[in-house]
Design a protein around this motif. Structure first.
Motif, PDB file in Angstrom:
ATOM      1  N   GLU A 138       0.813  -1.217   0.000  1.00  0.00           N
ATOM      2  CA  GLU A 138       0.000   0.000   0.000  1.00  0.00           C
ATOM      3  C   GLU A 138       0.850   1.272   0.000  1.00  0.00           C
ATOM      4  O   GLU A 138       0.358   2.357  -0.331  1.00  0.00           O
ATOM      5  CB  GLU A 138      -0.997   0.013   1.178  1.00  0.00           C
ATOM      6  N   GLN A 139       2.134   1.152   0.331  1.00  0.00           N
ATOM      7  CA  GLN A 139       3.014   2.314   0.324  1.00  0.00           C
ATOM      8  C   GLN A 139       3.525   2.653  -1.074  1.00  0.00           C
ATOM      9  O   GLN A 139       3.923   3.783  -1.329  1.00  0.00           O
ATOM     10  CB  GLN A 139       4.210   2.086   1.262  1.00  0.00           C
ATOM     11  N   VAL A 140       3.515   1.681  -1.977  1.00  0.00           N
ATOM     12  CA  VAL A 140       4.050   1.899  -3.321  1.00  0.00           C
ATOM     13  C   VAL A 140       3.328   3.048  -4.029  1.00  0.00           C
ATOM     14  O   VAL A 140       3.972   3.996  -4.488  1.00  0.00           O
ATOM     15  CB  VAL A 140       4.055   0.594  -4.148  1.00  0.00           C
ATOM     16  N   PRO A 141       1.977   3.036  -4.128  1.00  0.00           N
ATOM     17  CA  PRO A 141       1.322   4.175  -4.794  1.00  0.00           C
ATOM     18  C   PRO A 141       1.511   5.490  -4.046  1.00  0.00           C
ATOM     19  O   PRO A 141       1.571   6.553  -4.669  1.00  0.00           O
ATOM     20  CB  PRO A 141      -0.158   3.778  -4.867  1.00  0.00           C
ATOM     21  N   GLU A 142       1.630   5.434  -2.737  1.00  0.00           N
ATOM     22  CA  GLU A 142       1.881   6.650  -1.951  1.00  0.00           C
ATOM     23  C   GLU A 142       3.235   7.257  -2.321  1.00  0.00           C
ATOM     24  O   GLU A 142       3.360   8.471  -2.471  1.00  0.00           O
ATOM     25  CB  GLU A 142       1.838   6.347  -0.453  1.00  0.00           C
ATOM     26  N   ILE A 143       4.243   6.418  -2.471  1.00  0.00           N
ATOM     27  CA  ILE A 143       5.578   6.884  -2.845  1.00  0.00           C
ATOM     28  C   ILE A 143       5.542   7.482  -4.254  1.00  0.00           C
ATOM     29  O   ILE A 143       6.102   8.550  -4.505  1.00  0.00           O
ATOM     30  CB  ILE A 143       6.614   5.731  -2.739  1.00  0.00           C
ATOM     31  N   VAL A 144       4.863   6.794  -5.180  1.00  0.00           N
ATOM     32  CA  VAL A 144       4.754   7.282  -6.556  1.00  0.00           C
ATOM     33  C   VAL A 144       4.116   8.663  -6.577  1.00  0.00           C
ATOM     34  O   VAL A 144       4.610   9.587  -7.246  1.00  0.00           O
ATOM     35  CB  VAL A 144       3.964   6.286  -7.443  1.00  0.00           C
ATOM     36  N   GLU A 145       3.039   8.849  -5.832  1.00  0.00           N
ATOM     37  CA  GLU A 145       2.362  10.151  -5.791  1.00  0.00           C
ATOM     38  C   GLU A 145       3.246  11.218  -5.155  1.00  0.00           C
ATOM     39  O   GLU A 145       3.260  12.365  -5.600  1.00  0.00           O
ATOM     40  CB  GLU A 145       1.018  10.047  -5.073  1.00  0.00           C
ATOM     41  N   ALA A 146       3.996  10.849  -4.122  1.00  0.00           N
ATOM     42  CA  ALA A 146       4.906  11.811  -3.486  1.00  0.00           C
ATOM     43  C   ALA A 146       5.996  12.250  -4.466  1.00  0.00           C
ATOM     44  O   ALA A 146       6.357  13.429  -4.517  1.00  0.00           O
ATOM     45  CB  ALA A 146       5.529  11.197  -2.225  1.00  0.00           C
ATOM     46  N   VAL A 147       6.515  11.314  -5.251  1.00  0.00           N
ATOM     47  CA  VAL A 147       7.542  11.639  -6.255  1.00  0.00           C
ATOM     48  C   VAL A 147       6.948  12.577  -7.311  1.00  0.00           C
ATOM     49  O   VAL A 147       7.557  13.591  -7.665  1.00  0.00           O
ATOM     50  CB  VAL A 147       8.112  10.358  -6.914  1.00  0.00           C
ATOM     51  N   ARG A 148       5.769  12.256  -7.796  1.00  0.00           N
ATOM     52  CA  ARG A 148       5.128  13.100  -8.822  1.00  0.00           C
ATOM     53  C   ARG A 148       4.851  14.501  -8.289  1.00  0.00           C
ATOM     54  O   ARG A 148       5.050  15.491  -8.994  1.00  0.00           O
ATOM     55  CB  ARG A 148       3.851  12.441  -9.323  1.00  0.00           C
ATOM     56  N   ALA A 149       4.388  14.586  -7.049  1.00  0.00           N
ATOM     57  CA  ALA A 149       4.108  15.892  -6.446  1.00  0.00           C
ATOM     58  C   ALA A 149       5.395  16.690  -6.300  1.00  0.00           C
ATOM     59  O   ALA A 149       5.427  17.910  -6.539  1.00  0.00           O
ATOM     60  CB  ALA A 149       3.430  15.712  -5.079  1.00  0.00           C
ATOM     61  N   TRP A 150       6.473  16.027  -5.924  1.00  0.00           N
ATOM     62  CA  TRP A 150       7.767  16.693  -5.771  1.00  0.00           C
ATOM     63  C   TRP A 150       8.248  17.226  -7.116  1.00  0.00           C
ATOM     64  O   TRP A 150       8.722  18.353  -7.225  1.00  0.00           O
ATOM     65  CB  TRP A 150       8.753  15.714  -5.160  1.00  0.00           C
ATOM     66  N   CYS A 151       8.109  16.409  -8.152  1.00  0.00           N
ATOM     67  CA  CYS A 151       8.523  16.838  -9.496  1.00  0.00           C
ATOM     68  C   CYS A 151       7.702  18.040  -9.964  1.00  0.00           C
ATOM     69  O   CYS A 151       8.212  18.894 -10.690  1.00  0.00           O
ATOM     70  CB  CYS A 151       8.383  15.689 -10.492  1.00  0.00           C
ATOM     71  N   ALA A 152       6.454  18.104  -9.550  1.00  0.00           N
ATOM     72  CA  ALA A 152       5.577  19.205  -9.961  1.00  0.00           C
ATOM     73  C   ALA A 152       6.000  20.537  -9.346  1.00  0.00           C
ATOM     74  O   ALA A 152       5.552  21.593  -9.799  1.00  0.00           O
ATOM     75  CB  ALA A 152       4.133  18.886  -9.580  1.00  0.00           C
ATOM     76  N   THR A 153       6.888  20.506  -8.354  1.00  0.00           N
ATOM     77  CA  THR A 153       7.338  21.751  -7.729  1.00  0.00           C
ATOM     78  C   THR A 153       8.403  22.477  -8.546  1.00  0.00           C
ATOM     79  O   THR A 153       8.760  23.605  -8.223  1.00  0.00           O
ATOM     80  CB  THR A 153       7.882  21.507  -6.302  1.00  0.00           C
ATOM     81  N   VAL A 154       8.936  21.841  -9.594  1.00  0.00           N
ATOM     82  CA  VAL A 154       9.918  22.497 -10.452  1.00  0.00           C
ATOM     83  C   VAL A 154       9.153  23.484 -11.344  1.00  0.00           C
ATOM     84  O   VAL A 154       8.253  23.091 -12.079  1.00  0.00           O
ATOM     85  CB  VAL A 154      10.704  21.482 -11.311  1.00  0.00           C
ATOM     86  N   SER A 155       9.512  24.721 -11.265  1.00  0.00           N
ATOM     87  CA  SER A 155       8.808  25.754 -12.032  1.00  0.00           C
ATOM     88  C   SER A 155       9.064  25.578 -13.528  1.00  0.00           C
ATOM     89  O   SER A 155      10.106  25.043 -13.938  1.00  0.00           O
ATOM     90  CB  SER A 155       9.268  27.146 -11.605  1.00  0.00           C
ATOM     91  N   PRO A 156       8.130  26.042 -14.352  1.00  0.00           N
ATOM     92  CA  PRO A 156       8.341  25.975 -15.807  1.00  0.00           C
ATOM     93  C   PRO A 156       9.631  26.681 -16.225  1.00  0.00           C
ATOM     94  O   PRO A 156      10.333  26.224 -17.127  1.00  0.00           O
ATOM     95  CB  PRO A 156       7.109  26.671 -16.382  1.00  0.00           C
TER      96      PRO A 156
END
Length: 173
Positions: A138-156
């Motif tokens: 159950e932690q696998v999708p949580e980690i994936v979402e955390a990684v995606r959210a972190w990547c989304a913090t890089v400004s255009p």
């Protein structure tokens, strides 16, 4: 490489993410070529399309083209930087993150492949050899979402600067 990972490391056991740009440890963005999140750990794969004769040194690698030498950053160290950033940001122990460097079969190492470096076709097999679950399913999708959210913090803007810097770097060589 992308297809080999996608074809051989399938959900639900493996979630494969490609070309992740995220804030690095020192303010500038950094890129993970491939990240595989699974119950068996996180696998950070640095892909290098370097062919020909390569000498792997501790701080730098050297690609030989006839008499000319091209100095390259050590991808094992680069990958260690990525793993450390993931560990710190996601609060995941270092022992659950594994770094692999993938090179094409055309890469020739005079002293043999350095530890942690594998030919591209072997990478899925190397990852599948890790067969002891160390992360709850159950932690696998949580980690994936955390990684995606972190990547989304890089400004255009930073994303464009990073891409521009990469293009300049490769055109100079």
């Amino acid at each position: 490489m992308r297809h080999a990972l996608d074809d051989h490391l399938e959900p639900p056991d493996y979630i494969v993410l490609h070309d992740l740009l995220f804030p690095g440890l020192y303010g500038m963005p950094t890129q993970i070529d491939h990240l595989i999140v699974s119950r068996f750990g996180l696998f950070v794969v640095e892909m290098k399309n370097w062919m020909g004769d390569i000498v792997a040194r501790k701080t730098r690698w050297v690609k030989c083209r006839g008499r000319r030498e091209l100095r390259l950053p050590n991808p094992i160290k680069q990958n260690a930087h990525h793993a450390k950033a993931l560990s710190e940001r996601l609060n995941i122990p270092d022992s659950l993150i594994f770094g692999l460097v993938a090179v094409p079969r055309d890469a020739q190492f005079a002293e043999g492949l350095p530890e942690g470096v594998h030919y591209c076709p072997e990478v899925p097999q190397v990852i599948r050899a890790f067969d002891r679950a160390v992360i709850k399913p159950e932690q696998v999708p949580e980690i994936v979402e955390a990684v995606r959210a972190w990547c989304a913090t890089v400004s255009p803007k930073l994303r464009r600067e990073f891409t521009s810097r990469l293009k300049t770097r490769f055109h100079e060589k």
